[in-house]
Design a protein around this motif. Structure first.
Motif, PDB file in Angstrom:
ATOM      1  N   ILE A  14    -157.570 -12.861  27.870  1.00 55.13           N
ATOM      2  CA  ILE A  14    -156.988 -11.524  27.776  1.00 55.13           C
ATOM      3  C   ILE A  14    -156.220 -11.163  29.043  1.00 55.13           C
ATOM      4  N   THR A  15    -156.812 -11.477  30.192  1.00 50.77           N
ATOM      5  CA  THR A  15    -156.136 -11.173  31.456  1.00 50.77           C
ATOM      6  C   THR A  15    -154.852 -11.987  31.589  1.00 50.77           C
ATOM      7  N   GLY A  16    -154.907 -13.252  31.235  1.00 49.90           N
ATOM      8  CA  GLY A  16    -153.724 -14.105  31.303  1.00 49.90           C
ATOM      9  C   GLY A  16    -152.615 -13.608  30.392  1.00 49.90           C
ATOM     10  N   TRP A  17    -153.002 -13.182  29.173  1.00 52.62           N
ATOM     11  CA  TRP A  17    -152.021 -12.664  28.215  1.00 52.62           C
ATOM     12  C   TRP A  17    -151.376 -11.387  28.751  1.00 52.62           C
ATOM     13  N   ALA A  18    -152.182 -10.495  29.335  1.00 49.80           N
ATOM     14  CA  ALA A  18    -151.670  -9.233  29.869  1.00 49.80           C
ATOM     15  C   ALA A  18    -150.749  -9.475  31.055  1.00 49.80           C
ATOM     16  N   VAL A  19    -151.144 -10.380  31.964  1.00 49.00           N
ATOM     17  CA  VAL A  19    -150.319 -10.677  33.132  1.00 49.00           C
ATOM     18  C   VAL A  19    -148.999 -11.311  32.702  1.00 49.00           C
ATOM     19  N   TYR A  20    -149.056 -12.188  31.684  1.00 48.86           N
ATOM     20  CA  TYR A  20    -147.843 -12.818  31.175  1.00 48.86           C
ATOM     21  C   TYR A  20    -146.882 -11.764  30.612  1.00 48.86           C
ATOM     22  N   MET A  21    -147.410 -10.826  29.819  1.00 49.62           N
ATOM     23  CA  MET A  21    -146.561  -9.777  29.256  1.00 49.62           C
ATOM     24  C   MET A  21    -145.999  -8.885  30.362  1.00 49.62           C
ATOM     25  N   PHE A  22    -146.827  -8.569  31.358  1.00 53.11           N
ATOM     26  CA  PHE A  22    -146.368  -7.775  32.492  1.00 53.11           C
ATOM     27  C   PHE A  22    -145.208  -8.472  33.198  1.00 53.11           C
ATOM     28  N   SER A  24    -143.228 -10.694  31.981  1.00 52.96           N
ATOM     29  CA  SER A  24    -142.074 -10.754  31.084  1.00 52.96           C
ATOM     30  C   SER A  24    -141.292  -9.445  31.105  1.00 52.96           C
ATOM     31  N   VAL A  25    -142.016  -8.329  31.074  1.00 54.54           N
ATOM     32  CA  VAL A  25    -141.363  -7.019  31.092  1.00 54.54           C
ATOM     33  C   VAL A  25    -140.587  -6.829  32.398  1.00 54.54           C
ATOM     34  N   VAL A  26    -141.220  -7.162  33.516  1.00 51.42           N
ATOM     35  CA  VAL A  26    -140.571  -7.014  34.819  1.00 51.42           C
ATOM     36  C   VAL A  26    -139.351  -7.926  34.896  1.00 51.42           C
ATOM     37  N   LEU A 214    -149.738  -3.145  32.096  1.00 51.04           N
ATOM     38  CA  LEU A 214    -148.658  -3.385  31.151  1.00 51.04           C
ATOM     39  C   LEU A 214    -147.819  -2.128  30.926  1.00 51.04           C
ATOM     40  N   TYR A 215    -148.438  -0.975  31.067  1.00 51.56           N
ATOM     41  CA  TYR A 215    -147.742   0.292  30.859  1.00 51.56           C
ATOM     42  C   TYR A 215    -146.772   0.596  32.004  1.00 51.56           C
ATOM     43  N   VAL A 216    -147.163   0.248  33.210  1.00 52.15           N
ATOM     44  CA  VAL A 216    -146.402   0.614  34.407  1.00 52.15           C
ATOM     45  C   VAL A 216    -144.920   0.236  34.324  1.00 52.15           C
ATOM     46  N   PRO A 217    -144.539  -1.026  34.078  1.00 50.76           N
ATOM     47  CA  PRO A 217    -143.110  -1.359  34.101  1.00 50.76           C
ATOM     48  C   PRO A 217    -142.334  -0.837  32.900  1.00 50.76           C
ATOM     49  N   SER A 315    -130.185  -9.963  24.863  1.00 51.01           N
ATOM     50  CA  SER A 315    -130.971 -10.279  23.648  1.00 51.01           C
ATOM     51  C   SER A 315    -132.460 -10.361  23.947  1.00 51.01           C
ATOM     52  N   LYS A 316    -132.911  -9.588  24.919  1.00 52.86           N
ATOM     53  CA  LYS A 316    -134.331  -9.563  25.275  1.00 52.86           C
ATOM     54  C   LYS A 316    -134.825  -8.117  25.241  1.00 52.86           C
ATOM     55  N   SER A 317    -135.767  -7.855  24.342  1.00 55.67           N
ATOM     56  CA  SER A 317    -136.284  -6.509  24.178  1.00 55.67           C
ATOM     57  C   SER A 317    -136.979  -6.042  25.452  1.00 55.67           C
ATOM     58  N   PRO A 318    -136.805  -4.768  25.805  1.00 54.99           N
ATOM     59  CA  PRO A 318    -137.475  -4.250  27.004  1.00 54.99           C
ATOM     60  C   PRO A 318    -138.927  -3.869  26.751  1.00 54.99           C
ATOM     61  N   TRP A 319    -139.352  -3.866  25.487  1.00 53.08           N
ATOM     62  CA  TRP A 319    -140.684  -3.353  25.153  1.00 53.08           C
ATOM     63  C   TRP A 319    -141.600  -4.473  24.673  1.00 53.08           C
TER      64      TRP A 319
END
Length: 726
Positions: A14-22, A24-26, A214-217, A315-319
């Motif tokens: 779960i932590t790895g998935w969240a950090v990866y998404m974070f 990606s967003v940044v 994940l919410y921050v960025p 072509s990369k979603s910000p969300w």
């Protein structure tokens, strides 16, 4: 043991998935910023680091609002402290052991104290938003998410620590007063129940922490990451210097900013650094008098437009995940939302067409391709762009080093140079400057007529030589268009010249060889005309070996001091209040006669915020016998603009309350008998304000030089001279 392995695997997954998404967003927002133009930043590491530590770790800008500053200071440092506690909590849940920290009991006490302080700070933040209802703070569920996040996170910390005590049957401790008190309420829970509760709150704490990550960025809280970077890479050249356009670049297809990608990468970083605190709009003279412009909404609209267009171009979603964080965006205004409702300003109860225009700017259009949305007209209206007085109060208040004025000027540059779109009055002023060298269109040959008129009968014996008549001059007095042509400003010119004569200052003027400084064209976006005037003036300065320049106009002062050097000027530039202060302190001017007046001093934006000249004018006033100096509520770096800057001097003001009237009312609130300034623009605006308030007979408006002249030569002689001039 099996449970610990499963718990650890779930944690890693779960932590790895969240950090990866974070990440990606940044990264995706980084790609959007990369769409901008390269920013040429000076490599002055020492100055950057100094300001970085002062503003980031010292929170210096935030303390401009002391209450908010204290609250933010507690939250900022509280979260730093709690990150060590979070590591301890996570480690304990994974291994069953606390971290080997010396004085662990004291560490736990510090954590509990910090949690309590943060809860108090967040409670106060909620009160300011919903209790005091500060107009600069947005209200609604979106702005409140972070309050729920932080409150829930703090509660999960305390409950995890409390059930840890119940699970391990630890006695109450003075080093853990809050968690001990909570644990005592659940002392009846059996061991298995306490264990389940402990791990439940442990996971709740972790999920909230990762959700917040994940919410921050994907929110305004991206400033937690971008603001420190923005402060570090901020411009370090003089704040009064606008960027230079290379007008000889044959490959340039456009000038100014006509689309979002025309902004520099540093300017785009500003968009993502904005915390939407509203401090900029709260002090904006345009916003506070019912105009369309809101500096905060400008940044937010540009940010949202960049995000939407960046997503389309890359072509990369910000969300991520879009179903949770997807935003309706700037072009699809949410039902019931009124972006300007809270910015109507003091005394403004109905801004009429302003709201309608703003709604059109934030219009709801389903299925719009962001690439088809025009920056000028679709995102920013021309009314907003031309409402700015370039006073920089927004930048002074911004806690994350956002720079608003240069963006406004870049948008104006595109309107003027590429589209030829300028308000009619502004266009007329620029045409007059181009043809006759002054905004009124008066003949160039009349620029030097003031020399005769200020001492037409020769009674003052004024010596006002030209550079040809006095080639060995020390100071070049750059009179400026206001001081040369405007009847009211000529009195300032007369007073200053008379004082220089009295002090034995060796000066000269250019006479009819003097040209407009170019400040007005540059602030209105006409970079071509500015550079033409700038180069011609510098050529004249070099022709007469000018090494020192003094001027009574802060706009001219700023332009000559901060912008001309980039084009080759090498000279010391002084404002007339700086020279007068020096002459008084050296004893070359002696204020003798009493001036029994209660005076409030209005800070010119281009003298104060642009060049930090605050004390010299006040020191001159303090040296004058009989003067009682009283300060307005908004003064010095937070002084309100008179409304004349940025070319507004030459344009009509049709919407809301007049800025000069609002500022005059602030001056009258301290019951002065005289309002003083050190700028011919400001003096004109304040004098118009006293006339509109019908107090011009009881409250006079005077320049610093005029007041000092009263004290040096005596009121009777000044009165006689006024009669002659009239």
């Amino acid at each position: 043991m099996i449970w610990q392995i499963i718990n650890a695997l779930l944690f890693v997954g779960i932590t790895g998935w969240a950090v990866y998404m974070f990440a990606s967003v940044v990264y995706r927002r980084y790609l959007y910023i990369r769409l901008g133009q390269p920013a040429n930043l000076k490599k002055d590491m020492k100055e950057r680091l100094g300001q970085f530590f002062i503003q980031v770790f010292g929170q210096s800008k935030l303390f401009k609002d002391r209450k908010s500053g204290i609250m933010h200071f507690i939250v900022f440092y509280g979260f730093i402290v709690l990150q060590f506690g979070a590591i301890d909590i996570i480690w304990k849940g994974l291994t069953g052991y606390n971290l080997s920290i010396p004085g662990h009991d004291a560490f736990i006490l510090m954590q509990e104290i910090t949690v309590t302080l943060i809860l108090l700070a967040i409670g106060y933040a909620a009160y300011r938003r919903y209790g005091e209802k500060l107009k600069r703070l947005k209200r609604g569920w979106k702005p409140s998410i972070v309050v729920f996040f932080i409150t829930s996170l703090m509660a999960s910390v305390l409950l995890t620590m409390a059930f840890e005590r119940v699970m391990e049957e630890l006695p109450a401790s003075g080093f853990a007063p809050i968690s001990s008190a909570i644990a005592s309420l659940f002392a009846w829970v059996p061991h298995i129940g306490a264990t389940v509760a402990y791990f439940a709150f442990w996971w709740i704490h972790l999920i909230i922490l990762l959700s917040f990550l994940l919410y921050v960025p994907q929110s305004k809280h991206f400033h937690l990451i971008t603001a420190p970077i923005n402060i570090f890479v901020r411009r370090t050249e003089p704040v009064g210097r606008l960027s230079k356009l290379d007008l000889e670049d044959e490959e340039a297809e456009e000038f100014g900013v006509g689309k979002i990608e025309d902004f520099t990468q540093k300017q785009m970083l500003d968009f993502y650094a904005c915390v939407e605190c509203g401090r900029c709009t709260n002090v904006c003279p345009a916003s506070n008098t019912g105009k369309l412009l809101s500096p905060m909404h400008m940044i937010v609209k540009l940010r949202d437009h960049l995000t939407e267009k960046g997503a389309a171009l890359t072509s990369k979603s910000p969300w991520i995940p879009a179903v949770v964080f997807g935003s309706p965006g700037i072009h699809r205004m949410e039902a019931g939302e009124e972006p300007l409702a809270e910015w109507r300003g003091e005394g403004i109860t109905d801004i009429g067409p302003t709201m309608a225009v703003q709604k059109r700017a934030w219009h709801q259009v389903e299925g719009v391709n962001p690439q088809d949305v025009e920056l000028l007209g679709g995102v920013m209206t021309e009314e907003e762009i031309w409402a700015c007085t370039t006073c920089r109060n927004c930048e002074d208040q911004c806690p994350v080093a956002n720079e608003h004025v240069d963006k406004i000027i870049d948008l104006r540059r595109h309107l003027v140079l590429m589209q030829g779109s300028v308000p009619q009055e502004g266009q007329r002023a620029m045409m007059n400057i181009e043809r006759q060298g002054n905004p009124w269109g008066i003949s160039r040959s009349d620029r030097n007529k003031w020399v005769v008129e200020v001492d037409s009968d020769g009674s003052l014996g004024l010596k006002i030589p030209t550079v040809k008549e006095n080639p060995g001059f020390e100071y070049l007095f750059f009179v400026g268009s206001m001081g040369s042509y405007d009847n009211r400003s000529r009195k300032i010119t007369r007073a200053f010249v008379r004082l220089m004569n009295e002090a034995g200052v060796n000066f000269a003027i250019l006479g009819n060889e003097e040209k407009n400084s170019g400040d007005t064209p540059r602030r209105m976006g006409n970079e071509f005309l500015f550079q033409q005037l700038c180069n011609e003036n510098i050529e004249t300065f070099q022709k007469y070996n000018v090494s020192k320049i003094v001027t009574a106009c802060p706009h001219t002062f700023n332009t000559l001091k901060n912008e001309y050097p980039e084009f080759g000027l090498e000279a010391e530039v002084l404002h007339h209040t700086e020279l007068l202060d020096r002459l008084v302190k050296e004893g070359r001017l002696t204020p003798t006669y009493e001036v029994p007046e209660t005076i409030t001093y209005h800070d010119s934006c281009y003298l104060g915020r642009y060049n930090d000249v605050y004390e010299q004018p006040r020191d001159v006033l303090r040296a004058i016998p009989g003067v009682k100096l009283t300060e307005m509520e908004r003064t010095r770096e937070n002084g309100m603009c008179c409304g004349a800057g940025g070319g507004r001097m030459w344009m009509e003001e049709d919407e809301g309350k007049r800025v000069n009237l609002a500022r005059t009312e602030q001056a009258l609130a301290v019951s002065p008998t005289m309002i003083s300034s050190a700028c011919p623009y400001c003096l004109t605006m304040l004098e118009d304000g006293t006339k509109e308030k019908e107090v011009e007979e009881s409250v006079k408006t005077r320049d610093i030089a005029e007041i000092l002249e009263l004290s040096v030569f005596g009121p009777s002689k000044i009165h006689e001279r006024e009669v002659v001039m009239q």
